[in-house]
Design an enzyme around this catalytic site. Sequence first.
Site, PDB file in Angstrom:
ATOM      1  N   ARG A 124       0.902  -1.180   0.011  1.00  0.00           N
ATOM      2  CA  ARG A 124       0.077  -0.049   0.004  1.00  0.00           C
ATOM      3  C   ARG A 124       0.926   1.216  -0.025  1.00  0.00           C
ATOM      4  O   ARG A 124       1.456   1.874   1.066  1.00  0.00           O
ATOM      5  CB  ARG A 124      -1.065  -0.099   1.405  1.00  0.00           C
ATOM      6  CG  ARG A 124      -2.173   1.170   1.265  1.00  0.00           C
ATOM      7  CD  ARG A 124      -2.731   1.081   2.378  1.00  0.00           C
ATOM      8  NE  ARG A 124      -1.894   2.039   3.337  1.00  0.00           N
ATOM      9  CZ  ARG A 124      -1.507   1.954   4.694  1.00  0.00           C
ATOM     10  NH1 ARG A 124      -2.207   0.859   5.194  1.00  0.00           N
ATOM     11  NH2 ARG A 124      -0.961   2.842   5.357  1.00  0.00           N
ATOM     12  N   HIS A 167      -3.468   4.876   4.437  1.00  0.00           N
ATOM     13  CA  HIS A 167      -4.593   3.850   4.545  1.00  0.00           C
ATOM     14  C   HIS A 167      -5.740   4.689   4.018  1.00  0.00           C
ATOM     15  O   HIS A 167      -6.635   4.107   3.373  1.00  0.00           O
ATOM     16  CB  HIS A 167      -4.759   3.576   6.102  1.00  0.00           C
ATOM     17  CG  HIS A 167      -5.888   2.557   6.113  1.00  0.00           C
ATOM     18  ND1 HIS A 167      -6.134   1.463   5.767  1.00  0.00           N
ATOM     19  CD2 HIS A 167      -7.345   3.237   6.432  1.00  0.00           C
ATOM     20  CE1 HIS A 167      -7.393   0.985   6.099  1.00  0.00           C
ATOM     21  NE2 HIS A 167      -8.189   1.841   6.519  1.00  0.00           N
ATOM     22  N   TYR A 184       4.198   5.472  11.289  1.00  0.00           N
ATOM     23  CA  TYR A 184       4.504   4.093  11.518  1.00  0.00           C
ATOM     24  C   TYR A 184       5.360   3.475  10.536  1.00  0.00           C
ATOM     25  O   TYR A 184       5.643   2.127  10.585  1.00  0.00           O
ATOM     26  CB  TYR A 184       3.085   3.270  11.861  1.00  0.00           C
ATOM     27  CG  TYR A 184       2.103   3.478  10.744  1.00  0.00           C
ATOM     28  CD1 TYR A 184       2.057   2.460   9.776  1.00  0.00           C
ATOM     29  CD2 TYR A 184       1.117   4.413  10.953  1.00  0.00           C
ATOM     30  CE1 TYR A 184       1.188   2.803   8.681  1.00  0.00           C
ATOM     31  CE2 TYR A 184       0.238   4.248   9.907  1.00  0.00           C
ATOM     32  CZ  TYR A 184       0.270   3.651   8.892  1.00  0.00           C
ATOM     33  OH  TYR A 184      -0.860   3.639   8.105  1.00  0.00           O
TER      34      TYR A 184
END
Length: 468
Positions: free
Chosen positions: A356, A360, A369
């Site tokens: 990805r 998100h 993160y």
Amino acid sequence: MAQHLKSSSKSILLNILRHNIGFSSPSHASRHLRHNLPHGPLSTRLAPNLITRYCNTMVDTLSSIGSHEDTNSQVMDFPGGKVAFTPEIHFISESNEERVPCYRVLDDNGQQLTNSQFVPVSKEIAVKMYSDMVTLQMMDNIFYEAQRQGRLSFYATAFGEEAINIASAAALSPDDVIFPQYREPGVLLWRGFTLQEFANQCFGNKSDYGKGRQMPVHYGSNKLNYFTVSATIATQLPNAVGAAYSLKMDGKDACAVTFFGDGGSSEGDFHAALNFAAVMEAPVLFICRNNGWAISTPTSDQFRSDGVVVKGRAYGIRSIRVDGNDALAMYSAVHEAREMAIRERRPILIEALTYRVGHHSTSDDSTRYRSADEIEWWNKARNPLSRFRTWVESNGWWSDETESDLRSRIKKEMLEAIRVAEKTEKPNLNHMFSDVYDVPPLNLREQELLVRQAIKSHPLDYPSDVPL
């Protein structure tokens, strides 16, 4: 059946029966077995203690014991097939020594691998696949920027996963029913969902098929056999199995296809759906987009198994691991999986390894993160668009001029679609309360009345472009 035992083994068993169940002699026990065993389970007449249960098990398996003492050659005819016995205490390993290999056709540079096996793709299909991958990427870019400008409330991109979207859609039939997660708009794009239809949904105007009730990117189309997106994780999986079973019962030449992420494999619905599909032999494709992250949760915190592909075998489902950034591999794997699912009436699990590249959603900052360097490496070194373009160009089907014309056209169409969607009137307020009940119940009518009274009392607190 006791005649197949050597006399020593038979004597031991009969003495156990005599001493622990109360027969007067071994011959008495033998006669009891001979006269009673065929007529019903011995367990219904035995005292419930450990030795008795052992005797019951021995009696039930006498017919499968061979004429010699070699334990390794003995089997138990258990539901599902014969199970061999072993004298060794042996636990199944938690994982194989080697990880399940990943099927691919093109290397990271878009060059076809030697002796690679793949389903042939025509010029027409290949050009449409690449064009739609570019369109999907551009649509995501423009809608993302529109959200950042405050014109949309929310958006989620498919950056890095364009091959999974488009290649899988290209390998399916329009009659196949799609149960998406929320990162598969490319399937709709391939099937003919227009940029204007995408924009109408994201802006929630009166032309939106969901009548403004859903968040942006929660698309759906009855005409294109694409069930409306639900934000709750993995709930679409059991639904897909039910639809697949219905297709099977109706004798349709079609299957159900459902998408989910690596995080979805931790939901109970995932396990229930796989078991349901295997037992009912439903023609359904489970396509997992293993993109490394479930929002901020890495796969290392998601499971200890070798990804998702190995979970299929535990439920009796044929499975394959595929390079999700290789459009040719995805097309071939889904094409073959669909053929098997329909011809053999069976579920298939496909784990597509990808990444990805985007956040998100617009509510997320993934650099909190994971490192920006990691994101950039995947975007450049394993970009699905550049890999597939190299292969298409090598066949003489694409050029820089064609690329420039496509991007220019898509940008104009996208900006016009947004302009129209923004100016289109919003759905009427009464749609908040319609399409659930044929005759709205009293409590729902009361809620509508309260909303209208609140708007009348505080008109400045409600949007003026929503018809009442």
